[in-house]
Each structure stands twice: as structure tokens, then as C-alpha cells.
Enzyme design. Structure first.
Site, mmCIF file in Angstrom:
data_model
loop_
_atom_site.group_PDB
_atom_site.id
_atom_site.type_symbol
_atom_site.label_atom_id
_atom_site.label_comp_id
_atom_site.label_asym_id
_atom_site.label_seq_id
_atom_site.Cartn_x
_atom_site.Cartn_y
_atom_site.Cartn_z
ATOM 1 N N GLY A 221 0.838 -1.203 0.000
ATOM 2 C CA GLY A 221 0.000 0.000 0.000
ATOM 3 C C GLY A 221 0.867 1.245 0.000
ATOM 4 O O GLY A 221 2.022 1.220 -0.443
ATOM 5 N N SER A 222 0.323 2.324 0.517
ATOM 6 C CA SER A 222 1.016 3.621 0.435
ATOM 7 C C SER A 222 2.024 3.786 1.580
ATOM 8 O O SER A 222 1.860 3.189 2.655
ATOM 9 C CB SER A 222 -0.030 4.736 0.516
ATOM 10 N N VAL A 225 0.484 4.693 5.129
ATOM 11 C CA VAL A 225 -0.156 3.567 5.837
ATOM 12 C C VAL A 225 0.908 2.525 6.214
ATOM 13 O O VAL A 225 0.815 1.879 7.259
ATOM 14 C CB VAL A 225 -1.312 2.959 5.006
ATOM 15 N N GLU A 243 5.556 -3.317 0.973
ATOM 16 C CA GLU A 243 5.642 -3.059 -0.471
ATOM 17 C C GLU A 243 4.915 -1.745 -0.710
ATOM 18 O O GLU A 243 3.676 -1.708 -0.717
ATOM 19 C CB GLU A 243 4.975 -4.210 -1.260
ATOM 20 N N CYS A 277 1.898 0.513 -9.247
ATOM 21 C CA CYS A 277 2.938 1.042 -8.350
ATOM 22 C C CYS A 277 4.276 1.236 -9.054
ATOM 23 O O CYS A 277 5.052 2.096 -8.660
ATOM 24 C CB CYS A 277 3.111 0.117 -7.157
HETATM 25 P P1 NAD Z 1 -3.471 2.259 1.133
HETATM 26 O O1 NAD Z 1 -2.195 2.346 1.862
HETATM 27 O O2 NAD Z 1 -4.453 3.362 1.272
HETATM 28 O O3 NAD Z 1 -4.284 0.920 1.543
HETATM 29 C C1 NAD Z 1 -3.683 -0.355 1.520
HETATM 30 C C2 NAD Z 1 -4.373 -1.262 2.530
HETATM 31 O O4 NAD Z 1 -4.228 -0.711 3.840
HETATM 32 C C3 NAD Z 1 -5.873 -1.444 2.293
HETATM 33 O O5 NAD Z 1 -6.211 -2.795 2.507
HETATM 34 C C4 NAD Z 1 -6.517 -0.547 3.337
HETATM 35 O O6 NAD Z 1 -7.745 -1.042 3.802
HETATM 36 C C5 NAD Z 1 -5.499 -0.548 4.470
HETATM 37 N N1 NAD Z 1 -5.461 0.709 5.208
HETATM 38 C C6 NAD Z 1 -5.676 1.959 4.713
HETATM 39 N N2 NAD Z 1 -5.545 2.880 5.685
HETATM 40 C C7 NAD Z 1 -5.240 2.211 6.816
HETATM 41 C C8 NAD Z 1 -4.983 2.597 8.165
HETATM 42 N N3 NAD Z 1 -5.023 3.878 8.537
HETATM 43 N N4 NAD Z 1 -4.710 1.636 9.064
HETATM 44 C C9 NAD Z 1 -4.660 0.346 8.696
HETATM 45 N N5 NAD Z 1 -4.904 -0.076 7.443
HETATM 46 C C10 NAD Z 1 -5.188 0.828 6.517
HETATM 47 O O7 NAD Z 1 -3.070 2.022 -0.397
HETATM 48 P P2 NAD Z 1 -4.025 1.910 -1.646
HETATM 49 O O8 NAD Z 1 -4.625 3.237 -1.921
HETATM 50 O O9 NAD Z 1 -4.923 0.739 -1.494
HETATM 51 O O10 NAD Z 1 -2.950 1.537 -2.785
HETATM 52 C C11 NAD Z 1 -2.178 2.504 -3.427
HETATM 53 C C12 NAD Z 1 -0.774 2.540 -2.882
HETATM 54 O O11 NAD Z 1 -0.216 1.236 -2.850
HETATM 55 C C13 NAD Z 1 0.157 3.340 -3.785
HETATM 56 O O12 NAD Z 1 1.036 4.097 -3.002
HETATM 57 C C14 NAD Z 1 0.917 2.271 -4.548
HETATM 58 O O13 NAD Z 1 2.168 2.658 -5.049
HETATM 59 C C15 NAD Z 1 1.053 1.227 -3.490
HETATM 60 N N6 NAD Z 1 1.283 -0.084 -4.090
HETATM 61 C C16 NAD Z 1 2.492 -0.675 -3.925
HETATM 62 C C17 NAD Z 1 2.745 -1.892 -4.525
HETATM 63 C C18 NAD Z 1 4.053 -2.598 -4.375
HETATM 64 O O14 NAD Z 1 4.125 -3.771 -4.708
HETATM 65 N N7 NAD Z 1 5.099 -1.963 -3.882
HETATM 66 C C19 NAD Z 1 1.746 -2.499 -5.287
HETATM 67 C C20 NAD Z 1 0.534 -1.856 -5.430
HETATM 68 C C21 NAD Z 1 0.297 -0.645 -4.822
#
Ligand code: NAD
Length: 502
Positions: A221-222, A225, A243, A277
Site C-alpha cells: 500500500g502507500s 499507511v 511493499e 505502483c
Molecule cells: P493504502 O495504503 O491506502 O491501503 C492499503 C491497505 O491498507 C488497504 O487494505 C486498506 O484497507 C489498508 N489501510 C488503509 N488505511 C489504513 C490505516 N489507517 N490503518 C490500517 N490499514 C489501513 O493504499 P491503496 O490506496 O490501497 O494503494 C495505493 C498505494 O499502494 C500506492 O502508493 C501504490 O504505489 C502502493 N502499491 C504498492 C505496490 C508494491 O508492490 N510496492 C503495489 C501496489 C500498490
């Protein structure tokens, strides 16, 4: 579907457990009963402690069940990702199904080899002993996934976690709603319900889930987070893989085949409507190259999606209104040279190229994660390197040049999770390469053997015989110089340059 639901529900008998009998799962402040997921984690830990996930046959059976899930639910996966992201069937088949199947086959083909104890060199005192590295499962693993590749990004780590012998809770993204529902309702019936579960929900539910003690957390994720997840993991000293994302630079040198560069860059940027990503986030090139690239990019976009990409079945949509609003606001940076059209009702943003963008423009202040490609003007390769190195370390760096020396120069002088010369995205399709970030783009790697290793604890083991006690005598008190001499002779690791045999 109610957020925070567990699929499948843990058996009733678990509900009757006394609070102290919690399978080693103590929530924050010792609160075990009130955490809605404590019972589930306890149940999975009890299953893991029973040893049932350890035999290779068990792991293989669960991995084969994942393949059946992909085969049986292929159409539903296509429908769900089309509904969530307007994903073209071709893109879903490639990035959600083929990638997962390759990962499964790579794992099934090599699992017996990866699982084997690794014998290690022994010093003189241990020549009669057995010394080896055991690939031990961690225990109960939590996998948290994002929405942009809503099948691949939970399934690929899940393959690694199962292969390594763990029990797993999967938490898909609540943003890709249709896929979340499909995964929650369909996946558990393929897997051993005592060892694997899906939990649905958003921030609130994931926060409660993270209060529990896991043995490993794999988060995609981001970066913001990622920090929250790592902080929650630190409370239990739980190891993590993160990741994450960021802005991936793409350098285009003056010596290159402009048509090929434009096609490879446009494909990498506009695949999945830019919600990738490792997509090239911005281009770095000279002013002369920008002028050559713009018509070539326009032609590539036209060739791929036709004169009106909105009507193309191969161009996706933005996942949510929130993301759409965020992206639309970025269109004011620089000059719109290609695209720029939007439709809020459809969450459509045309494949867009922004020329003459400045590093201080809004589009350069955050990961774009949409179909917008800014171009930043630099004067030469060294300025490009300095520019890349002045930002957070990205997940990927791309470099295009007909001169291999230029590609190597970018590779050697920059740092990033991965690297791809003269193409975009393709490095991620090779299971023999580690995939992961560095610094702000993440921590740890996965894919293929790297996934197996990520979810395995390397347990250093020494097994000695019960007899031959006289050989141990020099290490026991009362100590003496003579005893130390003997110990040194049998325990010392010689520096190779000390060897005078020749
Ligand atoms: P996000 O971080 O908002 O969410 C990811 C996960 O975390 C979701 O399941 C969400 O429910 C959970 N989450 C969100 N906020 C949270 C909190 N405060 N506490 C606990 N859990 C929480 O990311 P997104 O918007 O789903 O995805 C986009 C991001 O992911 C981009 O930054 C992208 O680059 C990254 N990404 C990275 C990869 C990689 O392999 N490195 C792959 C895909 C996406």
C-alpha cells in the site's frame, strides 16, 4: 457486505475459550476478549501449532486449490475487476491471472528443493555434528492488500506464505469492492478453513486487526499507511515486509529510438489507467527530446486506444471518486500537451501528457497513480542522476538509451527497489527477480523463491551426539591458558590469507 466480517467464521468451540486461553494472542493492554479478531487469530495459531501446515503435501494441496480458485472463478474475476477499475479482460488475464499462475507454477516446481534443510560448513570442533539451516514457517501471517491489482497483490504473497508453511489472514482492499466481495465469499471454500481466512473492512477494521499479535505482516500500500502498519507491528516486535509506492523516474536519453520509447512508456504509464505502483511516474529528458517524444507519444496513444480513448475497451477507469478528484486537480501542472479530458460520471481521465512541468508543480509533489505523464526538462544525464537522487528512493528506475553505457550509468549512480533498462514494468514479470522497494518505497522483497524466503525463518540448527564428553572438557571451568589454546585450535575460523600451505 458488512465490514469486519471474517470468512469463514471460526468454529463455535473457539468462542467458548476462557479469555486467558487465547492461543498466545494477547491484544493491546492484554484485552483479548473485546478485540473482534482475537478469536480468529487464536484459532489459526492453534492450527499452526498443531503442525498441520508443515508437510509438503499439505502445502502443495493448498497451492493447487489456489489454482482451482483462479480457474473456476476466472469469469467472476474478470467481471469484478471490470466493475471496480474498468479493467480490460486482456489486462486482467495478464496481470491478475497469468502472473499468479506463473508464481504458483514456479513455487510448485521448486518447493521440495526450497524446503530442504541447507547443510553448512563446520569448524574443526563440530566435524562430527550436523549443522544446518531449517526453513521454518513464522506462524500466523497477516497479508494486507491494496486495490489496484486486487487479486494479484494478495494472491502472490499468499502463495509464498502457504509455501513456507504458515497460517494466513488476508485483508483485501475495501476500495475494490466487487473483488473484495468475490475474494471473501469464494476463496475460503477452496482453502483449509482452520488455517486460512479472509477479513473484510477498511481503516477501522484493519486497525483492530493490527492490534493482534501476528508472527509476520506483509503489507502492500502507500508509504503513510506503511508507517502505521510498522508502528502497530513494533508493539509486538512482529517482522514486516512493506511493499510501498512513490514516484518512479524514467530517463530518456537523446540517443534512442523515439517511436519504441514512446510505445513502451505509454504502455507502462497507461496500463490499468496508470494505477500501477511501478508505472513510470515522470519523464526526464532534454527539451529537444521532449519535442520528438510528444508526437511519438500521441501516435502511441492513438495506436493503442484510438482517437477517443474513452471509447476504447482497453483503457481503464479510476477506482473511486476520491482518487478521480485528486487526479483531476493534478492536470493544472505544466502544459497539457496530450489528452486532459475528464468525465466525472465515468471516472474517466484521458491518457494525458503534461509538458514543461516544474519540480515544484503539484503533480510532482505526490505519487500520481493515474493516467498522467509529466515531462521534466533536464540538460544531460548527470543532471538526471542528480534529480533522481534528490528525491525519495523509488520502487523502480527506468532508463532508455541506445547506448548501453548511458543505461549502466543510471543503474550505477541511482538507487531504487528495481530497475529496467529500455522498457517499463517488464522486470516485475520475472519470478526469478526479487521485487520490492528501498527506503520510502518499501522494505523486503517477494516473488518466487524470494517470497518463500520472506515467509520462512532461517533457523540455525546444530545437532550433537550425547557422547564424546572428553572433547568438551577444555571449555569448562576451571579455565587455564592450556585449555584456551585447545579451544582456539578447534573453534577458530582462520582468515584465508593466514593460510601458508603453499
Ligand atoms: P493504502 O495504503 O491506502 O491501503 C492499503 C491497505 O491498507 C488497504 O487494505 C486498506 O484497507 C489498508 N489501510 C488503509 N488505511 C489504513 C490505516 N489507517 N490503518 C490500517 N490499514 C489501513 O493504499 P491503496 O490506496 O490501497 O494503494 C495505493 C498505494 O499502494 C500506492 O502508493 C501504490 O504505489 C502502493 N502499491 C504498492 C505496490 C508494491 O508492490 N510496492 C503495489 C501496489 C500498490
Amino acid at each position: 457486505m458488512e465490514a469486519g466480517t471474517v470468512f469463514p467464521q471460526p468454529p463455535e468451540s473457539e468462542a467458548k475459550r476462557a479469555p486467558e486461553d487465547n492461543g498466545g494472542n494477547k491484544g493491546v493492554d492484554g484485552d483479548t476478549v473485546r478485540n473482534p479478531f482475537a478469536r480468529l487469530v487464536s484459532h489459526l495459531r492453534a492450527s499452526w501449532l498443531s503442525g498441520k501446515t508443515r508437510p509438503m503435501e499439505y502445502r502443495v494441496a493448498q497451492l493447487e486449490a489456489l489454482e482451482r480458485f483462479l480457474d473456476d472463478k476466472k469469469q467472476q474475476i474478470m467481471d469484478a475487476t471490470a466493475s471496480d477499475l474498468g479493467k480490460a479482460p486482456f489486462e486482467t488475464e495478464l496481470s491478475e491471472i497469468l502472473v499468479c499462475k506463473n508464481e504458483l507454477h514456479e513455487t510448485l516446481n521448486n518447493l521440495s528443493h526450497w524446503m530442504k534443510d541447507e547443510k553448512v560448513d563446520r569448524i574443526l570442533a563440530m566435524q562430527l555434528d550436523s549443522a544446518f539451516i531449517r526453513k521454518d514457517p513464522y506462524g500466523v501471517v497477516l497479508i494486507i492488500a491494496p486495490w489496484n491489482y486486487p487479486i494479484q497483490l494478495f494472491l502472490v504473497p499468499l502463495i509464498g506464505a502457504i509455501a513456507a508453511g504458515n497460517c494466513v489472514i488476508v485483508k483485501p482492499s475495501e476500495v475494490s469492492k466487487k473483488t473484495e466481495r468475490l475474494v471473501a465469499e469464494a476463496l475460503p471454500s477452496y482453502l483449509d478453513k482452520h488455517c486460512f481466512a479472509v477479513v473484510t473492512g477498511g481503516v477501522q477494521e484493519t486497525t483492530r486487526l493490527l492490534e493482534n499479535k501476528f508472527d509476520y505482516i506483509f503489507f502492500t500500500g502507500s508509504p503513510p499507511v506503511g508507517r502505521i502498519v510498522m508502528t502497530a507491528a513494533a508493539k509486538h516486535l512482529t517482522p514486516v515486509t512493506l511493499e510501498l509506492g512513490g514516484k518512479n523516474p524514467c530517463y530518456v536519453s537523446d540517443t534512442c529510438d523515439v517511436t519504441n520509447v514512446a510505445r513502451r512508456v505509454a504502455w507502462g504509464r497507461f496500463f490499468n489507467a496508470g494505477q500501477t505502483c511501478i508505472a513510470p511516474d515522470y519523464l526526464l529528458c532534454t527539451l529537444e527530446m521532449q519535442e520528438k517524444l510528444l508526437p511519438a507519444l500521441q501516435k502511441a496513444i492513438n495506436d493503442f486506444y484510438g482517437p477517443n480513448p474513452r471509447e476504447s475497451p482497453d483503457f481503464g477507469r479510476i477506482v473511486s471518486d476520491k482518487q478521480f478528484q485528486r487526479l483531476r486537480a493534478l492536470l493544472g501542472s505544466g502544459r497539457v500537451a496530450i489528452g486532459g479530458q475528464t468525465d466525472e460520471a465515468e471516472r474517466y481521465i484521458a491518457p494525458t501528457v503534461l509538458a514543461d512541468v516544474l519540480p515544484s508543480d503539484p503533480v510532482m509533489q505526490e505519487e500520481i497513480f493515474g493516467p498522467i505523464l509529466p515531462i521534466i526538462i533536464i540538460t544531460n544525464v548527470d543532471e538526471a542522476i542528480d534529480f533522481i537522487n534528490s528525491w525519495e528512493r523509488p520502487l523502480a528506475v527506468y532508463a532508455f538509451s541506445s547506448d548501453d553505457k548511458v543505461v549502466n550509468r543510471i543503474l550505477e549512480r541511482t538507487s531504487s527497489g528495481g530497475f529496467c533498462g529500455n522498457d517499463t514494468l517488464m522486470h516485475v514479470t520475472l519470478p526469478s527477480l526479487p521485487f520490492g522497494g528501498i527506503g520510502n518505497s518499501g522494505l523486503g522483497t517477494h516473488h518466487g523463491k524470494f517470497s518463500f524466503d520472506t515467509f520462512s525463518h532461517l533457523r540455525g540448527c546444530l545437532k550433537r551426539g550425547m557422547g564424546r564428553e572428553s572433547l568438551n572438557a577444555p571449555r569448562y571451568p576451571p579455565y587455564s591458558q592450556r585449555k584456551f589454546g585447545l579451544i582456539q585450535a578447534t573453534l577458530k575460523v582462520a582468515h584465508k590469507s593466514d593460510c601458508t600451505l603453499l
